[in-house]
Design a protein around this motif. Structure first.
Motif, PDB file in Angstrom:
ATOM      1  N   LEU A   1      24.641  -7.708   2.527  1.00 21.53           N
ATOM      2  CA  LEU A   1      23.870  -8.105   1.538  1.00 21.53           C
ATOM      3  C   LEU A   1      22.576  -7.809   1.658  1.00 21.53           C
ATOM      4  N   ALA A   2      21.914  -7.512   0.655  1.00 18.72           N
ATOM      5  CA  ALA A   2      20.237  -7.412   0.867  1.00 18.72           C
ATOM      6  C   ALA A   2      19.404  -8.430   1.361  1.00 18.72           C
ATOM      7  N   TYR A   3      20.039  -9.521   1.400  1.00 25.30           N
ATOM      8  CA  TYR A   3      19.086 -10.715   1.695  1.00 25.30           C
ATOM      9  C   TYR A   3      20.182 -11.708   2.340  1.00 25.30           C
ATOM     10  N   GLN A   4      19.608 -12.630   3.452  1.00 26.36           N
ATOM     11  CA  GLN A   4      20.564 -13.472   4.246  1.00 26.36           C
ATOM     12  C   GLN A   4      21.089 -14.551   3.639  1.00 26.36           C
ATOM     13  N   ILE A   5      22.469 -14.692   3.981  1.00 23.22           N
ATOM     14  CA  ILE A   5      23.054 -16.069   3.531  1.00 23.22           C
ATOM     15  C   ILE A   5      23.709 -16.678   4.926  1.00 23.22           C
ATOM     16  N   ASP A   6      23.743 -18.116   4.732  1.00 25.12           N
ATOM     17  CA  ASP A   6      24.241 -18.695   6.120  1.00 25.12           C
ATOM     18  C   ASP A   6      25.413 -19.611   5.631  1.00 25.12           C
TER      19      ASP A   6
ATOM     20  N   TYR B   1      12.795 -16.159  -0.447  1.00 23.20           N
ATOM     21  CA  TYR B   1      13.129 -15.283   0.344  1.00 23.20           C
ATOM     22  C   TYR B   1      12.518 -14.113   0.416  1.00 23.20           C
ATOM     23  N   ILE B   2      12.902 -13.358   1.668  1.00 27.29           N
ATOM     24  CA  ILE B   2      12.516 -11.769   1.622  1.00 27.29           C
ATOM     25  C   ILE B   2      13.633 -10.984   2.086  1.00 27.29           C
ATOM     26  N   GLU B   3      13.691  -9.959   1.418  1.00 25.26           N
ATOM     27  CA  GLU B   3      14.969  -9.026   1.663  1.00 25.26           C
ATOM     28  C   GLU B   3      14.569  -8.550   3.086  1.00 25.26           C
ATOM     29  N   LYS B   4      15.992  -8.334   3.718  1.00 26.17           N
ATOM     30  CA  LYS B   4      16.114  -7.874   4.691  1.00 26.17           C
ATOM     31  C   LYS B   4      15.477  -6.426   5.138  1.00 26.17           C
ATOM     32  N   GLU B   5      15.493  -5.497   4.145  1.00 30.67           N
ATOM     33  CA  GLU B   5      14.944  -4.221   4.227  1.00 30.67           C
ATOM     34  C   GLU B   5      12.982  -4.497   4.095  1.00 30.67           C
ATOM     35  N   ASP B   6      13.001  -5.306   3.276  1.00 31.14           N
ATOM     36  CA  ASP B   6      11.375  -5.533   3.529  1.00 31.14           C
ATOM     37  C   ASP B   6      10.851  -6.188   4.674  1.00 31.14           C
ATOM     38  N   PHE B   7      11.704  -7.240   5.182  1.00 29.73           N
ATOM     39  CA  PHE B   7      11.342  -7.866   6.489  1.00 29.73           C
ATOM     40  C   PHE B   7      11.207  -6.638   7.557  1.00 29.73           C
TER      41      PHE B   7
ATOM     42  N   SER C   1      18.560  -0.138   4.577  1.00 32.15           N
ATOM     43  CA  SER C   1      19.301  -0.455   5.435  1.00 32.15           C
ATOM     44  C   SER C   1      20.621  -1.372   4.969  1.00 32.15           C
ATOM     45  N   ALA C   2      20.351  -1.745   3.830  1.00 35.71           N
ATOM     46  CA  ALA C   2      21.713  -2.303   3.394  1.00 35.71           C
ATOM     47  C   ALA C   2      22.111  -1.742   1.958  1.00 35.71           C
ATOM     48  N   VAL C   3      23.392  -2.302   1.395  1.00 32.54           N
ATOM     49  CA  VAL C   3      23.922  -1.991   0.266  1.00 32.54           C
ATOM     50  C   VAL C   3      23.317  -2.916  -0.980  1.00 32.54           C
ATOM     51  N   SER C   4      22.971  -2.476  -1.883  1.00 37.22           N
ATOM     52  CA  SER C   4      22.634  -3.200  -2.998  1.00 37.22           C
ATOM     53  C   SER C   4      22.620  -2.157  -4.223  1.00 37.22           C
ATOM     54  N   SER C   5      22.342  -2.939  -5.493  1.00 35.15           N
ATOM     55  CA  SER C   5      22.273  -2.063  -6.766  1.00 35.15           C
ATOM     56  C   SER C   5      21.287  -1.054  -6.680  1.00 35.15           C
ATOM     57  N   LYS C   6      20.284  -1.197  -5.897  1.00 39.61           N
ATOM     58  CA  LYS C   6      19.339  -0.300  -5.734  1.00 39.61           C
ATOM     59  C   LYS C   6      19.727   1.108  -5.244  1.00 39.61           C
ATOM     60  N   LEU C   7      20.485   1.080  -4.578  1.00 41.99           N
ATOM     61  CA  LEU C   7      21.456   2.192  -3.768  1.00 41.99           C
ATOM     62  C   LEU C   7      21.901   3.203  -4.527  1.00 41.99           C
ATOM     63  N   THR C   8      21.707   4.619  -4.150  1.00 38.72           N
ATOM     64  CA  THR C   8      22.208   5.578  -5.085  1.00 38.72           C
ATOM     65  C   THR C   8      23.647   6.330  -4.248  1.00 38.72           C
ATOM     66  N   TYR C   9      23.449   6.397  -3.052  1.00 37.23           N
ATOM     67  CA  TYR C   9      24.731   7.148  -2.366  1.00 37.23           C
ATOM     68  C   TYR C   9      24.868   6.063  -1.025  1.00 37.23           C
ATOM     69  N   LEU C  10      26.169   6.050  -0.780  1.00 38.88           N
ATOM     70  CA  LEU C  10      26.602   5.427   0.640  1.00 38.88           C
ATOM     71  C   LEU C  10      27.196   6.559   1.273  1.00 38.88           C
ATOM     72  N   VAL C  11      26.742   7.158   2.440  1.00 37.70           N
ATOM     73  CA  VAL C  11      27.199   7.931   3.365  1.00 37.70           C
ATOM     74  C   VAL C  11      28.274   7.308   4.103  1.00 37.70           C
ATOM     75  N   VAL C  12      29.596   7.636   4.182  1.00 35.69           N
ATOM     76  CA  VAL C  12      30.357   7.017   5.021  1.00 35.69           C
ATOM     77  C   VAL C  12      31.025   8.081   6.190  1.00 35.69           C
ATOM     78  N   GLY C  13      30.978   7.584   7.381  1.00 39.20           N
ATOM     79  CA  GLY C  13      31.447   8.309   8.755  1.00 39.20           C
ATOM     80  C   GLY C  13      32.782   7.526   9.073  1.00 39.20           C
ATOM     81  N   SER C  14      33.146   7.724  10.454  1.00 40.86           N
ATOM     82  CA  SER C  14      34.335   7.236  10.957  1.00 40.86           C
ATOM     83  C   SER C  14      33.900   5.795  11.305  1.00 40.86           C
ATOM     84  N   ASN C  15      34.994   4.948  11.221  1.00 40.48           N
ATOM     85  CA  ASN C  15      34.886   3.639  11.607  1.00 40.48           C
ATOM     86  C   ASN C  15      33.780   2.763  10.714  1.00 40.48           C
ATOM     87  N   PRO C  16      33.751   2.797   9.202  1.00 38.69           N
ATOM     88  CA  PRO C  16      32.745   2.307   8.630  1.00 38.69           C
ATOM     89  C   PRO C  16      32.830   0.651   8.587  1.00 38.69           C
ATOM     90  N   GLY C  17      31.609   0.164   8.317  1.00 35.81           N
ATOM     91  CA  GLY C  17      31.620  -1.239   8.213  1.00 35.81           C
ATOM     92  C   GLY C  17      31.797  -2.047   7.123  1.00 35.81           C
TER      93      GLY C  17
END
Length: 697
Positions: free
Chosen positions: A305-310, A171-177, A654-670
Motif C-alpha cells: 500500500l502507498a500508506y502505512q496501516i497497522d 499521514y504521509i505516503e511512504k514514497e513521500d517519506f 516504491s509502492a503500487v497505487s492508482s498513480k502507477l502506470t506499469y508494474l515490472v515483474v521479475g522472478s519471485n514477485p511480492g
C-alpha cells in the motif's frame, strides 16, 4: 473591477480551486495544468489582497500557511474520542462479531484499514471548517486548525450547511517519506506526520505533503455508517477505497444503502436547496464467511500500500445498535481493532551505549541479553533519544519487551519489570568518540566536530554502501578493520591504500583481496551524480542531485561558482528547492570540506562533471511511472533498471497505487503483483520491459 464583481469572482475562484484540488489530491485525476492552476490561485490571492473584506479563513490561499506562531490552545472535544478494544487473532474478531449478532441478529458491520498516522477530529459548523483538534487524551486535544488548513485533502468548506464532526488520520505516503527522510530525524512516516503537525509555524507544515483519510463521523439524521461514509465521499473527503461492509446474504443482495433512508432525503434535512442527482455510491459488501479471508488479504497486501496501516477496524454499522451496546470507560463496545502485531520478545537491558552517526547525531542504543526474535538473534535495540527513554521510564537492568518494527528494526517497546538497582540514563555531556562537548537540540544530542572519528567512519561506510558508490566486497566489517588500524581516515583514502596489506589479517586471502581491488576500480566508473550524493552532505540526496544536474549545475566547477555568488535565487529557481535548502547548498559548496573532497577526487582521476547522456535525458517515458517487484535476471542491481527508467524521463515508485502506470515483474514477485491486478495496473515481464527500453532509445 467593482466590489460586487470582485465578490462573485472570488467565490467562483474558490470553488474552482477546491474542485481542482479534489480532482488532483483525492481522485488523482488532474484536469488542468500546473500553469493554469497557478494562474487561478494567483488571481484569487490578488483579489483577496485588493478586497480583504471578502477573504475568509477557509480560502484555498490559506493553505500555504502562516509564519505566525501557533500556541496550540487546549480544546475540549465535542464527541467521545476513545481508544479501541484490541484483538490479535482472527478468532477473537469472529467471536466478537458472533457475540453481537447473537444479541442483535440484523446487525451489519464495516471493516476499514487502521491507518498508522495521527488521529484528529475536524469540526464543521454550517459546512465551514471551524476547528481541527488532535486526539489528545480523548477528552481534550490541541487546537491544530491552522496547520490542518494547509492539508489539501481536508475540505475547508462543504457544499451543505451542515454541522458534522469528522474523525480521520493525517499521514504521509511512504514514497513521500522516502523522498524527505534525509531532511528529517524521524524513524518512520507516522512520527514524521506527527512531528510535522505539531510544528509551530503552519507555513512549515504547508511544505510537507501530508494527507488525510476520513474514517468516521458524527452527524444527526443518519442511521448507519454506510450512509455517513457515502456522505463524506460526496463532500470530497478521502475515504479509503478498501472500506468494506459485512452483511448476511439477504442484505448483500439488497445493498445496505437501499435499506436505509436515501442519500437525497437525508441531506435535504440540512439544506433547503435541492440535492443534485448523483450516481449511487456503493462500497464493496462481503458475507460473514469471508471475513477471515479478507483479513488474510490485508495482511498480504499491507506492505504494497502507498500508506502505512497497522491493523483493521471493525465497527457495527447501525447507529441504533451502537447506542444499545454503549461504551466502557476506555472504548466503545461497538468497535474493535485487529492489530498486525510486530513480533515481540522479552529480555534484559544490560547497558546503554551512545553511537555517533555520520551527521553527528548521537543516538542511545540498548545492549540486550541476546534473545531470538523473528528468525534472528537480537542483542541491540534503538532507543531513539532521551525523551523516548524518559517516556518508557527505562533504566539499565530493566526487563523489557522488544519488537522488530516494520519487521526489521529492533526497538524497545515497554518496561515489563523494573530493576531492583536501576541505573538512571543521562545524555552524555561529551561525544563518546572524540570528547567534543555535545550540542543539544531538543531531545537530540549532536557532535559538531567535523573530524570526529565515528562520523568519519560512518561517512566512509555510507560512501561505499550499495545505495551509494556500491563498492563491491568492501563491507562494513572490512572498513571497521581498516579504520581501527589507521589505514584509512577519510573517504578519499579508500582509493589511496594498497589493499594487499589486508593479507596480514586473519580471514583475508589473496582471492578476497583481489575482489576488493576489483570493486574499488569498478566504482571509479560511477557517474558524477552518484559520487556527489555518496559524500553524504545534508540535503544532498539522490533526487536533489538530479535536480541540480538537470538544471545546468552539472559540474563541480559550476556548483562552486554558484555558491561563490552567494545568491540563493540560483538554487530556488529550480522547482523543488526552497530557500532553506538553497542557503544550505551555498554553505556546502563553499565549505572547506567540499573543496577538499573535490580536489582529492580530481587528483584521483574522477570526472567531476556529468556526461552528456546524464544531462540530456530522453523524454520517452515522460509522464509514465514504474514499480519493480521480484528479481530481474538481466539487471544485477534493481537500481540499474531504475536508472534506465529515469534516464528516459520516467518516474520510479516504491509502492503500487492508482498513480502507477506499469508494474515490472521479475522472478519471485511480492505482494505488489496481487495489488496491481486488483487496481488493473498494466503488468509487464522482464522481456517486455527490455523491449520497451530498446524501443525508446
Amino acid at each position: 473591477m467593482d466590489r460586487e464583481k470582485a465578490k462573485e469572482r472570488i467565490e467562483e475562484l474558490k470553488k474552482l480551486i477546491e474542485k481542482y484540488n479534489y480532482l488532483y489530491y483525492v481522485e488523482n485525476k488532474p484536469q488542468i495544468s500546473d500553469l493554469e492552476y497557478d494562474a487561478l490561485f494567483d488571481e484569487l490571492k490578488s483579489l483577496e489582497e485588493q478586497f480583504p473584506e471578502y477573504a475568509d479563513a477557509n480560502s484555498p490561499t490559506k493553505r500555504v500557511g502562516s509564519d505566525l506562531s501557533n500556541k496550540f490552545e487546549k480544546i475540549k472535544h465535542e464527541i467521545p474520542v476513545l481508544s479501541l478494544d484490541k484483538a490479535y487473532s482472527k478468532t477473537e474478531i469472529i467471536d466478537w462479531i458472533n457475540k453481537i449478532i447473537a444479541e442483535y441478529p440484523e446487525t451489519t458491520f464495516s471493516m476499514q484499514e487502521k491507518f498508522d498516522g495521527v488521529s484528529i477530529v475536524l469540526y464543521y459548523k454550517n459546512g465551514i471548517l471551524d476547528k481541527a483538534v488532535s486526539r489528545g487524551d480523548g477528552f481534550i486535544g490541541n487546537d491544530i486548525t491552522e496547520n490542518c488548513r494547509t492539508i489539501k485533502t481536508i475540505p475547508l468548506k462543504l457544499d451543505k450547511r451542515i454541522n458534522i464532526s469528522v474523525r480521520g488520520e493525517v499521514y504521509i505516503e511512504k514514497e513521500d517519506f522516502e523522498k524527505l527522510k534525509n531532511t528529517n530525524e524521524y524513524a518512520n512516516p507516522r512520527n514524521f506526520a506527527s512531528g510535522t503537525l505539531n510544528r509551530i509555524k503552519s507555513s512549515e507544515v504547508a511544505k510537507i505533503p501530508l494527507k488525510f483519510f476520513a474514517y468516521d463521523a458524527v452527524c444527526e439524521g443518519f442511521e448507519n455508517d454506510y450512509l455517513l461514509l457515502s456522505l463524506l465521499l460526496r463532500f470530497g473527503f478521502n475515504v479509503s477505497p478498501n472500506t468494506l461492509f459485512i452483511s448476511n446474504k439477504k442484505k448483500k443482495e439488497a445493498t445496505l444503502l437501499k435499506e436505509s433512508t436515501s442519500f437525497k432525503e437525508t441531506t435535504s434535512l440540512f439544506d433547503e436547496e435541492a440535492t443534485e442527482e448523483k450516481e449511487e455510491i456503493k462500497f464493496k459488501i462481503i458475507e460473514f464467511n469471508e471475513v477471515e479471508s479478507q483479513i488474510d488479504y490485508f495482511i498480504k497486501i499491507r506492505n504494497s500500500l502507498a500508506y502505512q496501516i497497522d491493523g483493521l477496524v471493525f465497527k457495527v454499522n447501525e447507529f441504533s445498535t451502537r447506542n444499545k451496546l454503549g461504551y466502557t470507560g476506555h472504548h466503545p463496545r461497538w468497535a474493535i481493532a485487529y492489530k498486525f502485531e510486530a513480533p515481540r520478545a522479552v529480555t534484559i537491558v544490560k547497558d546503554i551505549v551512545w553511537q555517533v552517526g555520520r551527521g553527528g547525531r548521537i543516538t542511545p542504543v540498548a545492549i540486550l541479553e541476546p534473545v531470538a526474535l523473528a528468525g534472528s538473534t537480537v542483542s541491540r535495540a534503538t532507543l531513539h533519544n532521551i525523551d523516548y527513554i524518559k517516556m518508557l521510564e527505562l533504566s539499565i537492568g530493566d526487563i523489557v519487551s522488544i519488537s522488530k518494527r516494520g519487521d526489521i528494526i529492533p526497538a524497545v517497546e515497554e518496561v515489563l519489570e523494573k530493576s531492583e538497582n536501576p541505573i538512571i540514563i543521562e545524555v552524555p555531556k561529551f561525544c563518546p568518540s572524540c570528547s567534543t562537548e555535545v550540542r543539544l537540540d531538543g531531545p537530540i544530542a549532536y557532535c559538531d566536530n567535523e573530524k570526529c572519528p565515528s562520523k568519519m567512519k560512518e561517512s566512509i561506510i555510507y560512501f561505499a554502501s550499495r545505495d551509494c558508490m556500491n563498492i563491491e566486497n568492501l563491507g562494513e566489517e572490512t572498513i571497521d578493520l581498516l579504520f581501527e588500524n589507521n589505514l584509512i581516515k577519510d573517504i578519499p583514502d579508500i582509493y589511496k591504500i594498497d589493499y594487499s596489506i589486508l593479507l596480514k589479517f586473519e580471514g583475508f586471502a589473496e582471492k578476497k583481496v583481489n575482489l576488493i581491488k576489483e570493486g574499488i576500480e569498478k566504482s571509479k566508473q560511477n557517474s558524477f551524480d552518484i559520487l556527489l550524493y555518496s559524500l553524504g552532505f545534508n540535503q544532498l540526496g539522490k533526487q536533489t542531485v538530479k535536480l541540480l544536474i538537470n538544471n545546468g549545475l552539472d559540474s563541480c566547477e559550476k556548483l562552486i561558482e554558484a555558491a561563490k555568488k552567494n545568491d540563493i535565487s540560483i538554487f530556488t529557481s529550480i522547482n523543488g528547492i526552497g530557500e532553506k535548502t538553497a542557503s544550505l547548498f551555498i554553505e556546502i559548496f563553499s565549505s572547506k570540506r567540499f573543496l577538499y573532497l573535490m580536489n582529492e577526487f580530481e587528483k584521483l582521476g574522477f570526472k567531476l562533471y556529468a556526461k552528456k547522456d546524464e544531462r540530456n535525458k530522453s523524454k520517452a517515458f515522460e509522464g509514465l511511472s514504474f514499480c519493480i517487484t521480484g528479481t530481474l535476471s538481466n539487471f544485477p542491481k534493481r537500481e540499474i533498471a531504475e536508472q534506465e527508467i529515469e534516464k528516459r524521463g520516467g518516474k520510479v515508485l516504491s509502492a503500487v497505487s492508482s498513480k502507477l502506470t506499469y508494474l515490472v515483474v521479475g522472478s519471485n514477485p511480492g505482494s505488489k503483483l496481487e495489488k496491481a491486478k486488483e487496481l488493473n495496473i498494466k503488468i509487464m515481464d522482464e522481456t517486455e520491459f527490455i523491449m520497451m527500453l530498446e524501443n525508446s532509445k
